[in-house]
Design an enzyme around this catalytic site. Sequence first.
Site, PDB file in Angstrom:
ATOM      1  N   SER A   1      23.265  21.509  23.919  1.00 59.92           N
ATOM      2  CA  SER A   1      23.147  22.650  24.828  1.00 59.92           C
ATOM      3  C   SER A   1      21.683  22.786  25.204  1.00 59.92           C
ATOM      4  CB  SER A   1      23.624  23.924  24.118  1.00 59.92           C
ATOM      5  OG  SER A   1      23.351  25.060  24.925  1.00 59.92           O
ATOM      6  N   ARG A   2      21.430  23.484  26.326  1.00 57.03           N
ATOM      7  CA  ARG A   2      20.054  23.811  26.666  1.00 57.03           C
ATOM      8  C   ARG A   2      19.506  24.770  25.615  1.00 57.03           C
ATOM      9  NH1 ARG A   2      21.417  26.340  32.305  1.00 57.03           N
ATOM     10  NH2 ARG A   2      23.011  27.156  30.911  1.00 57.03           N
TER      11      ARG A   2
ATOM     12  N   LEU B   1      29.662  19.635  32.760  1.00 60.50           N
ATOM     13  CA  LEU B   1      28.591  20.445  33.359  1.00 60.50           C
ATOM     14  C   LEU B   1      29.082  21.024  34.682  1.00 60.50           C
ATOM     15  CD1 LEU B   1      25.609  18.040  32.565  1.00 60.50           C
ATOM     16  CD2 LEU B   1      26.043  20.293  31.552  1.00 60.50           C
TER      17      LEU B   1
ATOM     18  N   HIS C   1      27.292  16.775  37.670  1.00 63.08           N
ATOM     19  CA  HIS C   1      28.178  15.716  37.158  1.00 63.08           C
ATOM     20  C   HIS C   1      27.572  14.327  37.339  1.00 63.08           C
ATOM     21  CE1 HIS C   1      32.156  18.233  37.379  1.00 63.08           C
ATOM     22  NE2 HIS C   1      31.339  18.627  36.429  1.00 63.08           N
TER      23      HIS C   1
ATOM     24  N   LYS D   1      36.340  17.031  36.699  1.00 68.81           N
ATOM     25  CA  LYS D   1      36.610  17.001  38.129  1.00 68.81           C
ATOM     26  C   LYS D   1      35.896  18.154  38.794  1.00 68.81           C
ATOM     27  CE  LYS D   1      38.577  20.330  38.591  1.00 68.81           C
ATOM     28  NZ  LYS D   1      38.196  21.735  38.230  1.00 68.81           N
TER      29      LYS D   1
ATOM     30  N   ARG E   1      31.984  28.893  39.678  1.00 66.30           N
ATOM     31  CA  ARG E   1      32.918  28.714  40.808  1.00 66.30           C
ATOM     32  C   ARG E   1      32.491  29.526  42.035  1.00 66.30           C
ATOM     33  NH1 ARG E   1      34.578  28.223  36.210  1.00 66.30           N
ATOM     34  NH2 ARG E   1      36.134  26.713  35.567  1.00 66.30           N
TER      35      ARG E   1
ATOM     36  N   ASP F   1      37.129  23.409  43.165  1.00 68.52           N
ATOM     37  CA  ASP F   1      37.560  23.734  41.806  1.00 68.52           C
ATOM     38  C   ASP F   1      39.023  23.383  41.558  1.00 68.52           C
ATOM     39  OD1 ASP F   1      37.068  24.726  39.197  1.00 68.52           O
ATOM     40  OD2 ASP F   1      38.144  26.559  39.708  1.00 68.52           O
TER      41      ASP F   1
HETATM   42  N1  LIG Z   1      40.140  19.955  33.608  1.00 66.70           N
HETATM   43  C1  LIG Z   1      40.266  21.255  33.472  1.00 66.70           C
HETATM   44  O1  LIG Z   1      41.305  21.746  33.023  1.00 66.70           O
HETATM   45  C2  LIG Z   1      39.120  22.132  33.854  1.00 66.70           C
HETATM   46  C3  LIG Z   1      39.231  23.518  33.668  1.00 66.70           C
HETATM   47  C4  LIG Z   1      38.110  24.307  33.907  1.00 66.70           C
HETATM   48  C5  LIG Z   1      36.931  23.735  34.369  1.00 66.70           C
HETATM   49  N2  LIG Z   1      36.877  22.393  34.584  1.00 66.70           N
HETATM   50  C6  LIG Z   1      35.629  21.764  35.059  1.00 66.70           C
HETATM   51  O2  LIG Z   1      34.723  21.786  33.967  1.00 66.70           O
HETATM   52  C7  LIG Z   1      33.391  22.035  34.414  1.00 66.70           C
HETATM   53  C8  LIG Z   1      32.825  23.231  33.668  1.00 66.70           C
HETATM   54  O3  LIG Z   1      33.606  24.372  33.910  1.00 66.70           O
HETATM   55  P1  LIG Z   1      33.491  25.661  32.930  1.00 66.70           P
HETATM   56  O4  LIG Z   1      34.293  26.739  33.525  1.00 66.70           O
HETATM   57  O5  LIG Z   1      33.781  25.260  31.532  1.00 66.70           O
HETATM   58  O6  LIG Z   1      31.932  26.013  33.103  1.00 66.70           O
HETATM   59  P2  LIG Z   1      30.942  26.876  32.234  1.00 66.70           P
HETATM   60  O7  LIG Z   1      31.659  27.564  31.111  1.00 66.70           O
HETATM   61  O8  LIG Z   1      30.138  27.696  33.154  1.00 66.70           O
HETATM   62  O9  LIG Z   1      30.031  25.765  31.533  1.00 66.70           O
HETATM   63  C9  LIG Z   1      29.108  24.973  32.208  1.00 66.70           C
HETATM   64  C10 LIG Z   1      28.015  24.624  31.185  1.00 66.70           C
HETATM   65  O10 LIG Z   1      27.054  23.814  31.834  1.00 66.70           O
HETATM   66  C11 LIG Z   1      25.779  24.051  31.239  1.00 66.70           C
HETATM   67  N3  LIG Z   1      24.794  24.219  32.328  1.00 66.70           N
HETATM   68  C12 LIG Z   1      23.767  23.377  32.598  1.00 66.70           C
HETATM   69  N4  LIG Z   1      23.053  23.786  33.654  1.00 66.70           N
HETATM   70  C13 LIG Z   1      23.645  24.920  34.085  1.00 66.70           C
HETATM   71  C14 LIG Z   1      23.356  25.809  35.137  1.00 66.70           C
HETATM   72  N5  LIG Z   1      22.322  25.611  35.988  1.00 66.70           N
HETATM   73  N6  LIG Z   1      24.152  26.890  35.291  1.00 66.70           N
HETATM   74  C15 LIG Z   1      25.203  27.087  34.476  1.00 66.70           C
HETATM   75  N7  LIG Z   1      25.530  26.271  33.448  1.00 66.70           N
HETATM   76  C16 LIG Z   1      24.753  25.190  33.257  1.00 66.70           C
HETATM   77  C17 LIG Z   1      25.890  25.269  30.348  1.00 66.70           C
HETATM   78  O11 LIG Z   1      25.902  24.799  29.004  1.00 66.70           O
HETATM   79  P3  LIG Z   1      24.679  24.953  27.983  1.00 66.70           P
HETATM   80  O12 LIG Z   1      24.132  26.330  28.203  1.00 66.70           O
HETATM   81  O13 LIG Z   1      25.340  24.786  26.667  1.00 66.70           O
HETATM   82  O14 LIG Z   1      23.693  23.881  28.275  1.00 66.70           O
HETATM   83  C18 LIG Z   1      27.271  25.836  30.674  1.00 66.70           C
HETATM   84  O15 LIG Z   1      27.897  26.370  29.529  1.00 66.70           O
HETATM   85  C19 LIG Z   1      33.479  22.184  35.937  1.00 66.70           C
HETATM   86  O16 LIG Z   1      33.188  20.952  36.529  1.00 66.70           O
HETATM   87  C20 LIG Z   1      34.955  22.518  36.185  1.00 66.70           C
HETATM   88  O17 LIG Z   1      35.411  22.042  37.454  1.00 66.70           O
HETATM   89  C21 LIG Z   1      37.941  21.594  34.313  1.00 66.70           C
END
Ligand SMILES: NC(=O)c1ccc[n+]([C@@H]2O[C@H](COP(=O)([O-])OP(=O)(O)OC[C@H]3O[C@@H](n4cnc5c(N)ncnc54)[C@H](OP(=O)(O)O)[C@@H]3O)[C@@H](O)[C@H]2O)c1
Length: 329
Positions: free
Chosen positions: A36-37, A74, A79, A97, A166, A178
């Site tokens: 993590s950051r 991420l 990505h 994705k 999103r 998304d």
């Molecule tokens: N396949 C599926 O079922 C599914 C479902 C939901 C989402 N997704 C995909 O998964 C990805 C993440 O979605 P999520 O909802 O889990 O996101 P999220 O909770 O917001 O997590 C993104 C993570 O990226 C890191 N990060 C690095 N730079 C950042 C920035 N500038 N701003 C915000 N976060 C940053 C952070 O981790 P640290 O603070 O730990 O570094 C953050 O926790 C997306 O691409 C989404 O399309 C897929």
Amino acid sequence: MKTIRIGVLSTARIGRTKVIPGMQKARNCTVEAICSRDESAARRTAEALNIPKAYGSYEALLADPGIDAVYNPLPNHLHVEWTLKAMARNKHVLCEKPLGLNDGEVNRLINAMAVHPEVKVMEAFMYRFHPQWVETKRLIDRGAIGRPTSIQSFFSYFNADPGNIRNKADMGGGGLMDIGCYQVSLSRLLFDAQPRRVLGWMDRDPEFGTDRTFSGLLDFGGRLSAFTCSTQLAPYQRVNVLGEKGRIEIIIPFNAPPDAPTEILLQQDRETHTITFDPCDQYTLQAEAFARAVLEDTSVPISIMDTFANQHTVDALFKSAEADRWENC
Ligand SMILES: NC(=O)c1ccc[n+]([C@@H]2O[C@H](COP(=O)([O-])OP(=O)(O)OC[C@H]3O[C@@H](n4cnc5c(N)ncnc54)[C@H](OP(=O)(O)O)[C@@H]3O)[C@@H](O)[C@H]2O)c1
């Protein structure tokens, strides 16, 4: 059985709640590290999820020789950047994705794969591994509903949190990126083709600048897929596929629960049968398929060219919506 050791880039919610628990049930991979950051967030998450190693930066995880592959959840705009950095360290990558912000970004990965042919990269379209989708595809391919000519799908939820990735246009947010990407993906999968042209319509959130609702028509030449996705409508998901002899309806097409049965409906003539699938975790099946490709040095089940074609279609939908006319694909 041989296993691969996976490191997770960030404490993203999807990783913590779905993908890591799914991977931890897989027979051919282990989750070895998370980063993590914020190092304390990495430590807390590692402890909560029983992950042996925690790092305070993404670079530190990539530098660990004990990691064979990374899972990249991420925000969308990071990505490709971090997939390229992982590839440069000879790590295989399972990336969330949509893999790129546009087809040009996916092309950068295609070029990098030519430089690192031993590295596997796969976009995490987990829905394709669920038995309900495997069976839907099998039924259609063996003619159970006749020639499939019409697909209708919905995918929506309500999320107006300005802090959510999103709702950030510069991070590749919005409904089409998304969730609409799933609807494009399943249309191309079931018709086994690339659309000839597309028509897009969108409603942008005035504050976020993201497409909060996107509707699209994908013209496959005599076969059509119509979809709507939204980040600001009542939560709903459904897919219907119609042929001249029947219809298949997938009740929970994308967020199939890991601990409850799922159902599809097969209508043939005037009778409708329910096909029930035992509970299974699509994220476990996805992890096993990815790890198998790494261990056996075979192609990943979702190829980079498939990812490119999907993103190219998404790009064309955006162009069409902006220009208010059909766009060739
Ligand atoms: N396949 C599926 O079922 C599914 C479902 C939901 C989402 N997704 C995909 O998964 C990805 C993440 O979605 P999520 O909802 O889990 O996101 P999220 O909770 O917001 O997590 C993104 C993570 O990226 C890191 N990060 C690095 N730079 C950042 C920035 N500038 N701003 C915000 N976060 C940053 C952070 O981790 P640290 O603070 O730990 O570094 C953050 O926790 C997306 O691409 C989404 O399309 C897929």
